[in-house]
Design an enzyme around this catalytic site. Structure first.
Site, PDB file in Angstrom:
ATOM      1  N   CYS A  65      17.833  65.717  -7.445  1.00  0.00           N
ATOM      2  CA  CYS A  65      18.942  66.262  -8.321  1.00  0.00           C
ATOM      3  C   CYS A  65      18.208  66.892  -9.675  1.00  0.00           C
ATOM      4  CB  CYS A  65      19.783  65.068  -8.760  1.00  0.00           C
ATOM      5  SG  CYS A  65      20.847  65.652  -9.964  1.00  0.00           S
ATOM      6  N   HIS A  94      14.985  50.792  -6.604  1.00  0.00           N
ATOM      7  CA  HIS A  94      15.836  52.231  -6.234  1.00  0.00           C
ATOM      8  C   HIS A  94      14.622  53.445  -6.052  1.00  0.00           C
ATOM      9  CE1 HIS A  94      18.621  55.341  -6.795  1.00  0.00           C
ATOM     10  NE2 HIS A  94      19.425  54.301  -6.257  1.00  0.00           N
ATOM     11  N   GLU A  97      15.170  56.311  -7.130  1.00  0.00           N
ATOM     12  CA  GLU A  97      14.845  57.113  -8.273  1.00  0.00           C
ATOM     13  C   GLU A  97      13.992  56.623  -9.217  1.00  0.00           C
ATOM     14  OE1 GLU A  97      17.535  58.545 -12.209  1.00  0.00           O
ATOM     15  OE2 GLU A  97      18.717  58.059 -10.167  1.00  0.00           O
ATOM     16  N   THR A 119      19.637  57.593 -13.669  1.00  0.00           N
ATOM     17  CA  THR A 119      20.771  58.417 -13.938  1.00  0.00           C
ATOM     18  C   THR A 119      22.104  57.949 -13.454  1.00  0.00           C
ATOM     19  OG1 THR A 119      20.524  59.753 -11.711  1.00  0.00           O
ATOM     20  CG2 THR A 119      19.506  60.580 -13.725  1.00  0.00           C
ATOM     21  N   SER A 176      23.853  53.115  -5.629  1.00  0.00           N
ATOM     22  CA  SER A 176      23.867  52.591  -7.219  1.00  0.00           C
ATOM     23  C   SER A 176      24.993  53.046  -8.203  1.00  0.00           C
ATOM     24  CB  SER A 176      22.744  53.181  -7.994  1.00  0.00           C
ATOM     25  OG  SER A 176      22.662  52.634  -9.137  1.00  0.00           O
TER      26      SER A 176
END
Length: 322
Positions: free
Chosen positions: A99, A127, A129, A167, A226
């Site tokens: 992203c 996670h 990310e 994010t 998430s």
């Protein structure tokens, strides 16, 4: 007492980053043919992943599972620098579906690292990310998951310290942890723009608005998502019963028994087809009407990477999941 009305949160469901990531995989399949390899789930949604598997995508975690010369897509969550380097060394054709809002955090980390900064990252351990962002550096980035963690971290220096966040966090939780960081490290640098993405913020704001008007909130999303989990938590913190379902089959009648108004939303990685199936299930359980609430209209669209343009026939046959 049966439910009489379903209120739909606005916005809900797919965001621009998820749309882009799925389209990258679908275009790669259309242009280069199956199989296309994807590192990690392209987005955290069971339906989306299974749909792309059926079209020829193979989801892997280790690049050793990708054959030489294959086409590889990085998921929307981003990857550590070590994965980028390994993919280059192995000679794969790579398309990065990270992203752009996650990429923005990566760029900021790299820039400030060159200026001598260490980092405090607010996020959830494990996670992808978080692993991707922390993996932009070999050292000097410290993860905090809650306020208690802030007291435990020991940066090598505090003159140049910056905060970055995952994010897809709860906006309120991130603000609370950031406040604790600022209380301990008074000169800490915050992002010029909040790292929590616009879609996460908008969906949480919509749930806050909706929770005041309903007896129960149903969130459509997968357990690994998430941002979907955070939507359920937002409703619960406001005192509204809330449940999350990966599909309409998971919706239990007792959750809505005695409730007259049902709130319905979906995480940013959940396709609208799942929302429509949940609505049909609610109708079968007695809901008489469906009403969409007013909310922010999202018009953002992110550009695709180069090398995925199709001919006219390919464009017309592109069956983008929505």
């Amino acid at each position: 007492m049966k439910p009489s009305e379903v209120l739909l949160a606005e916005p809900r469901g797919f965001c621009a980053g998820v749309d882009r990531a799925i389209e990258i995989v679908e275009r790669a399949l259309a242009k280069f043919g199956a199989p296309i390899y994807v590192r990690h789930e392209i987005v955290h949604n069971t339906y989306v992943v299974n749909d792309l598997k059926a079209k020829g995508a193979i989801f892997i975690e280790a690049l050793a599972d990708v054959p030489p010369g294959a086409t590889l897509v990085f998921s929307a969550h981003g990857v550590p620098k070590s994965v980028e380097r390994e993919a280059e060394q192995r000679g794969f054709r790579v398309f990065d579906a990270t992203c752009p809002l996650v990429s923005k955090v990566h760029v900021e980390v790299a820039k400030l690292h060159r200026e001598g900064y260490e980092f405090i990252m607010i996020g959830h351990k494990g996670h992808p990310e978080v692993e991707g962002t922390m993996g932009q550096l070999d050292s000097g980035i410290h993860l905090v998951e809650d306020v208690a963690d802030v007291a435990r971290i020991q940066p090598a220096q505090t003159d140049k310290l910056a905060v970055v966040t995952q994010t897809t966090l709860s906006v309120d939780d991130a603000a609370e942890i950031t406040a604790a960081v600022k209380a301990r490290f008074t000169h800490v640098r915050e992002p010029k723009q909040q790292d929590i993405c616009y879609a996460t913020q908008n969906r949480q704001d919509a749930v806050k608005l909706m929770s005041k008007a309903v007896d129960v909130v149903i969130v459509v999303g997968s357990p690994t998502s998430s941002n979907s989990n955070r939507l359920r938590e937002v409703a619960l913190k406001l005192g509204t019963d809330a449940y999350m379902v990966d599909s309409a089959e998971e919706l239990r009648a007792e959750w809505i028994e005695g409730k007259t108004r049902i709130g319905l939303t979906a995480g940013a990685s959940a396709p609208d087809i799942l929302v429509q199936q949940v609505i049909e299930r609610l109708r079968a359980l007695g809901a008489l009407s469906v009403r969409k609430l007013d909310g922010v209209e999202e018009t953002i669209k992110f550009p695709l990477p180069k090398g995925l343009k199709l001919d006219d026939a390919g464009e017309s046959s592109l069956g983008h999941l929505s």
